[in-house]
Design a protein around this motif. Structure first.
Motif, PDB file in Angstrom:
ATOM      1  N   THR A   1       1.067  -1.164  -0.038  1.00 51.31           N
ATOM      2  CA  THR A   1      -0.135   0.130  -0.150  1.00 51.31           C
ATOM      3  C   THR A   1       0.972   1.049   0.119  1.00 51.31           C
ATOM      4  N   LEU A   2       0.230   2.346  -0.223  1.00 57.06           N
ATOM      5  CA  LEU A   2       1.016   3.665   0.052  1.00 57.06           C
ATOM      6  C   LEU A   2       1.761   3.711   1.276  1.00 57.06           C
ATOM      7  N   PHE A   3       1.151   3.094   2.386  1.00 51.56           N
ATOM      8  CA  PHE A   3       1.777   3.294   3.582  1.00 51.56           C
ATOM      9  C   PHE A   3       3.118   2.412   3.834  1.00 51.56           C
ATOM     10  N   SER A   4       3.126   1.207   3.155  1.00 50.09           N
ATOM     11  CA  SER A   4       4.239   0.431   3.111  1.00 50.09           C
ATOM     12  C   SER A   4       5.095   1.163   2.453  1.00 50.09           C
TER      13      SER A   4
ATOM     14  N   ALA B   1       4.923   7.459  12.382  1.00 48.62           N
ATOM     15  CA  ALA B   1       3.884   8.785  12.504  1.00 48.62           C
ATOM     16  C   ALA B   1       4.336   9.686  11.302  1.00 48.62           C
ATOM     17  N   PHE B   2       3.312  10.054  10.416  1.00 47.12           N
ATOM     18  CA  PHE B   2       3.856  10.976   9.544  1.00 47.12           C
ATOM     19  C   PHE B   2       2.476  12.027   9.314  1.00 47.12           C
ATOM     20  N   ARG B   3       2.812  13.231   8.875  1.00 45.79           N
ATOM     21  CA  ARG B   3       1.501  14.040   8.438  1.00 45.79           C
ATOM     22  C   ARG B   3       0.731  13.707   7.383  1.00 45.79           C
ATOM     23  N   ASP B   4      -0.659  13.667   7.475  1.00 47.75           N
ATOM     24  CA  ASP B   4      -1.566  13.561   6.563  1.00 47.75           C
ATOM     25  C   ASP B   4      -1.522  14.512   5.414  1.00 47.75           C
ATOM     26  N   ILE B   5      -1.302  14.055   3.934  1.00 45.67           N
ATOM     27  CA  ILE B   5      -1.286  14.739   2.939  1.00 45.67           C
ATOM     28  C   ILE B   5      -2.604  15.620   2.867  1.00 45.67           C
ATOM     29  N   ASN B   6      -3.846  15.295   3.384  1.00 43.45           N
ATOM     30  CA  ASN B   6      -4.795  16.341   3.086  1.00 43.45           C
ATOM     31  C   ASN B   6      -5.612  16.681   4.470  1.00 43.45           C
ATOM     32  N   PRO B   7      -4.558  17.291   5.315  1.00 42.02           N
ATOM     33  CA  PRO B   7      -5.204  17.418   6.745  1.00 42.02           C
ATOM     34  C   PRO B   7      -6.432  18.071   6.900  1.00 42.02           C
TER      35      PRO B   7
ATOM     36  N   ILE C   1      -1.885  13.757  12.014  1.00 46.56           N
ATOM     37  CA  ILE C   1      -0.895  12.742  11.826  1.00 46.56           C
ATOM     38  C   ILE C   1      -1.420  11.365  11.673  1.00 46.56           C
ATOM     39  N   LEU C   2      -0.820  10.571  10.971  1.00 46.77           N
ATOM     40  CA  LEU C   2      -1.212   9.230  10.568  1.00 46.77           C
ATOM     41  C   LEU C   2      -0.138   8.440  11.292  1.00 46.77           C
ATOM     42  N   LEU C   3      -0.597   7.461  12.223  1.00 49.70           N
ATOM     43  CA  LEU C   3       0.265   6.763  12.937  1.00 49.70           C
ATOM     44  C   LEU C   3      -0.050   5.208  12.363  1.00 49.70           C
TER      45      LEU C   3
ATOM     46  N   VAL D   1     -10.142   5.946  13.848  1.00 46.10           N
ATOM     47  CA  VAL D   1      -9.853   4.515  13.193  1.00 46.10           C
ATOM     48  C   VAL D   1     -10.934   4.225  12.032  1.00 46.10           C
ATOM     49  N   ASN D   2     -10.889   4.546  11.006  1.00 50.40           N
ATOM     50  CA  ASN D   2     -11.785   3.985   9.957  1.00 50.40           C
ATOM     51  C   ASN D   2     -11.575   2.441   9.865  1.00 50.40           C
ATOM     52  N   ASN D   3     -12.664   1.678   9.763  1.00 51.40           N
ATOM     53  CA  ASN D   3     -12.373   0.342   9.394  1.00 51.40           C
ATOM     54  C   ASN D   3     -13.240  -0.169   8.419  1.00 51.40           C
TER      55      ASN D   3
ATOM     56  N   ALA E   1     -16.842   2.439   6.196  1.00 55.03           N
ATOM     57  CA  ALA E   1     -16.731   3.535   7.248  1.00 55.03           C
ATOM     58  C   ALA E   1     -15.629   4.529   6.914  1.00 55.03           C
ATOM     59  N   GLY E   2     -15.250   4.623   5.402  1.00 57.49           N
ATOM     60  CA  GLY E   2     -14.467   5.555   5.373  1.00 57.49           C
ATOM     61  C   GLY E   2     -12.807   5.069   5.065  1.00 57.49           C
ATOM     62  N   GLN E   3     -12.734   4.052   5.085  1.00 53.34           N
ATOM     63  CA  GLN E   3     -11.337   3.619   5.128  1.00 53.34           C
ATOM     64  C   GLN E   3     -10.875   3.502   3.560  1.00 53.34           C
ATOM     65  N   THR E   4      -9.719   4.173   3.260  1.00 52.90           N
ATOM     66  CA  THR E   4      -9.302   4.297   1.808  1.00 52.90           C
ATOM     67  C   THR E   4      -7.974   3.522   1.740  1.00 52.90           C
ATOM     68  N   VAL E   5      -7.223   3.655   2.693  1.00 51.49           N
ATOM     69  CA  VAL E   5      -5.772   2.947   2.833  1.00 51.49           C
ATOM     70  C   VAL E   5      -5.836   1.777   3.564  1.00 51.49           C
ATOM     71  N   PHE E   6      -5.481   0.696   2.925  1.00 51.53           N
ATOM     72  CA  PHE E   6      -5.813  -0.719   3.733  1.00 51.53           C
ATOM     73  C   PHE E   6      -4.453  -1.133   4.445  1.00 51.53           C
TER      74      PHE E   6
ATOM     75  N   LEU F   1      -3.572  -0.414   8.489  1.00 50.49           N
ATOM     76  CA  LEU F   1      -4.149   0.113   9.817  1.00 50.49           C
ATOM     77  C   LEU F   1      -3.500   1.371  10.027  1.00 50.49           C
ATOM     78  N   HIS F   2      -4.315   2.366  10.399  1.00 52.92           N
ATOM     79  CA  HIS F   2      -3.648   3.649  10.813  1.00 52.92           C
ATOM     80  C   HIS F   2      -4.598   4.468  11.773  1.00 52.92           C
ATOM     81  N   ILE F   3      -3.904   5.064  12.869  1.00 57.10           N
ATOM     82  CA  ILE F   3      -4.780   5.907  13.743  1.00 57.10           C
ATOM     83  C   ILE F   3      -4.619   7.285  13.220  1.00 57.10           C
ATOM     84  N   HIS F   4      -5.719   7.988  12.889  1.00 56.23           N
ATOM     85  CA  HIS F   4      -5.726   9.488  12.802  1.00 56.23           C
ATOM     86  C   HIS F   4      -5.480  10.336  13.947  1.00 56.23           C
ATOM     87  N   ILE F   5      -4.539  11.183  14.263  1.00 57.57           N
ATOM     88  CA  ILE F   5      -4.332  11.905  15.479  1.00 57.57           C
ATOM     89  C   ILE F   5      -4.642  13.353  14.957  1.00 57.57           C
TER      90      ILE F   5
END
Ligand code: 5GP
Length: 113
Positions: free
Chosen positions: A4-7, A27-33, A39-41, A85-87, A91-96, A98-102
């Protein structure tokens, strides 16, 4: 699990504004805050979504929640932040991966949209 994008962010194949890293998570900043701090963890271990986590992930999931609080504090929002956490797609999950939005730095309404 497929890449995925995150890997790719973990592997430094695509750039990200990284704010925290240890052996278990990144943890990194969301591209579309959606807030001044967004931040995405993510765990480095590729879990697709929270519903796929198992007993063996208990300590990792605890680690993520503790780090989420620490990261919010480091960003200056020890007492006022939201974790999301969108699951699943519905429920709105677009990147598969796992990530926690902070989210912090603005007022949050309830119920969440
Ligand atoms: P989800 O909708 O799956 O809960 O959240 C995925 C999040 O990833 C979204 O908030 C989206 O803005 C963010 N995102 C998507 N692609 C990228 C990217 O390439 N880099 C970063 N930093 N965030 C991304």
């Amino acid at each position: 699990m497929t890449e995925t994008l995150f890997s790719k962010i973990i592997d430094r194949e695509i750039p990200a504004d990284i704010v925290y890293e240890d052996e278990l998570c990144l943890a990194f900043r969301d591209i579309n805050p959606q807030a001044p701090v967004h931040i995405l963890l993510i765990p480095k271990q590729p879990i697709v979504k929270i519903a796929d986590a198992t007993e063996s992930d208990q300590s990792l999931l605890g680690h993520l929640l503790l780090k989420a609080g620490e990261i919010a504090r480091e960003q200056g929002y020890a007492d006022a932040f939201r974790l999301v956490v969108n699951n699943g797609e519905e429920a709105g999950q677009t990147v598969f991966h796992l990530h926690i939005h902070i989210l912090a730095g603005r007022e949050f309404s309830w119920p969440a949209g």
